[in-house]
Motif scaffolding. Structure first.
Motif, PDB file in Angstrom:
ATOM      1  N   UNK A 175     -22.868  31.979  21.986  1.00  0.00           N
ATOM      2  CA  UNK A 175     -22.122  32.419  23.167  1.00  0.00           C
ATOM      3  C   UNK A 175     -22.430  31.442  24.301  1.00  0.00           C
ATOM      4  N   UNK A 176     -21.419  30.698  24.711  1.00  0.00           N
ATOM      5  CA  UNK A 176     -21.611  29.706  25.773  1.00  0.00           C
ATOM      6  C   UNK A 176     -20.995  30.253  27.057  1.00  0.00           C
ATOM      7  N   UNK A 177     -21.828  30.412  28.072  1.00  0.00           N
ATOM      8  CA  UNK A 177     -21.286  31.003  29.297  1.00  0.00           C
ATOM      9  C   UNK A 177     -21.613  30.155  30.523  1.00  0.00           C
ATOM     10  N   UNK A 184     -18.939  30.367   8.614  1.00  0.00           N
ATOM     11  CA  UNK A 184     -18.514  29.452   9.685  1.00  0.00           C
ATOM     12  C   UNK A 184     -19.478  29.523  10.868  1.00  0.00           C
ATOM     13  N   UNK A 185     -19.603  28.407  11.546  1.00  0.00           N
ATOM     14  CA  UNK A 185     -20.338  28.349  12.809  1.00  0.00           C
ATOM     15  C   UNK A 185     -19.336  28.708  13.913  1.00  0.00           C
ATOM     16  N   UNK A 186     -19.746  29.584  14.820  1.00  0.00           N
ATOM     17  CA  UNK A 186     -18.810  30.020  15.866  1.00  0.00           C
ATOM     18  C   UNK A 186     -19.338  29.633  17.245  1.00  0.00           C
ATOM     19  N   UNK A 187     -18.509  28.969  18.025  1.00  0.00           N
ATOM     20  CA  UNK A 187     -18.854  28.706  19.424  1.00  0.00           C
ATOM     21  C   UNK A 187     -17.816  29.402  20.277  1.00  0.00           C
ATOM     22  N   UNK A 188     -18.287  30.361  21.034  1.00  0.00           N
ATOM     23  CA  UNK A 188     -17.400  31.261  21.757  1.00  0.00           C
ATOM     24  C   UNK A 188     -17.715  31.125  23.245  1.00  0.00           C
ATOM     25  N   UNK A 226     -22.320  39.032  25.479  1.00  0.00           N
ATOM     26  CA  UNK A 226     -23.301  38.108  24.918  1.00  0.00           C
ATOM     27  C   UNK A 226     -24.240  38.765  23.905  1.00  0.00           C
ATOM     28  N   UNK A 227     -24.458  40.092  24.029  1.00  0.00           N
ATOM     29  CA  UNK A 227     -25.411  40.741  23.121  1.00  0.00           C
ATOM     30  C   UNK A 227     -24.937  40.727  21.671  1.00  0.00           C
ATOM     31  N   UNK A 276     -27.092  33.614  19.591  1.00  0.00           N
ATOM     32  CA  UNK A 276     -27.723  32.728  20.564  1.00  0.00           C
ATOM     33  C   UNK A 276     -26.838  32.615  21.790  1.00  0.00           C
ATOM     34  N   UNK A 277     -27.443  32.622  22.962  1.00  0.00           N
ATOM     35  CA  UNK A 277     -26.707  32.496  24.222  1.00  0.00           C
ATOM     36  C   UNK A 277     -27.119  31.196  24.888  1.00  0.00           C
TER      37      UNK A 277
END
Ligand code: ADP
Ligand code: MG
Length: 228
Positions: free
Chosen positions: A33-35, A199-203, A211-212, A216-217
């Protein structure tokens, strides 16, 4: 799966870089989770990771391939083969049906077409399966996409990203137009598919309440020296 080193990116006519990232590694199958606040460079980073935006300085490796070493045509090819994208506005073709929009995910990649056919007899059957798995009712599959609700369109975009089992799924604020309950449900179904295909996920989202759900955040401002 993904390795960034010494990346610097400056938009044309900007005085200062938008991104300056020394190191970032994302492992196989990780759900990240990219914030960061609006304007902090999240979409810029995703554009570089997806090989849409050319790298100016530094390196991004995806699946051991250094994107900066590829020509623009080869990057397009690499993305078609290995990266499924879900964008904020979904980028669906309104005059096509959900089924047709999803099979488009394989249009530029014989590799993904082959994997889709290995799962079901043909690409359309696999598109049908994914749309059902992502919760789109069968009666909607042959209508025009423009007749669907935002939530339904989002499921079509997700099925298109997953068809043919790309190793990386990149999602840029896909839930911003949804209400809170639908958001969580969507991410849960997204993860079910991601797990199945490893799959690898980048959200990316500015909404930290999601984010929970992730392994990983990462706060973009905390790794981006351009913001210091
Ligand atoms: P976020 O996705 O976190 O909201 P963006 O990556 O869209 O942030 O934007 C980061 C910075 O890059 C902003 O200052 C924005 O104006 C600039 N930027 C983004 N896209 C472009 C573009 N296509 N051309 C010029 N500047 C851009
Ligand atoms: Mg953005």
């Amino acid at each position: 799966m993904i390795e960034i080193s010494d990346l610097i990116y400056t938009w044309q006519n900007h005085e200062r870089p938008t991104l300056q990232i020394k190191q970032l590694q994302i492992g196989d199958g990780e759900k990240v989770f990219l914030h960061g606040p609006s304007g902090s460079g999240k979409s810029t980073l995703l554009g570089l990771l997806a090989g849409i935006t050319p790298i100016q300085q530094g390196s991004i490796k995806v699946l051991e391939q250094s994107l900066e070493k590829l020509s623009s045509a080869k990057r397009d090819r690499f993305r078609a083969d290995h990266i499924g994208t879900i964008f904020q506005n979904f980028n669906l073709l309104p005059y096509l049906s959900p089924l047709e929009n999803v099979t488009l995910g394989c249009e530029f990649s014989p590799k993904r077409r082959q994997k889709a056919c290995a799962e079901r007899n043909n690409v359309t059957a696999q598109a049908h399966h994914l749309l059902n798995a992502l919760g789109l009712d069968g009666s909607l599959l042959s209508r025009s996409v423009s007749a669907l609700s935002i939530g339904q369109q989002q499921r079509v975009a997700a099925a298109r990203a997953f068809i043919g089992q790309p190793e990386v799924i990149i999602a840029d604020e896909p839930t911003s137009a949804l209400d809170a309950d639908t958001r969580e449900a969507f991410i849960t179904t997204l993860f079910e598919q991601a797990k199945k295909y490893q799959a690898t996920v980048i959200f990316v989202s500015h909404d930290k309440s999601l984010s929970h759900l992730f392994d990983r955040k990462i706060s973009l401002p905390s790794i981006n020296e351009a913001n210091l």
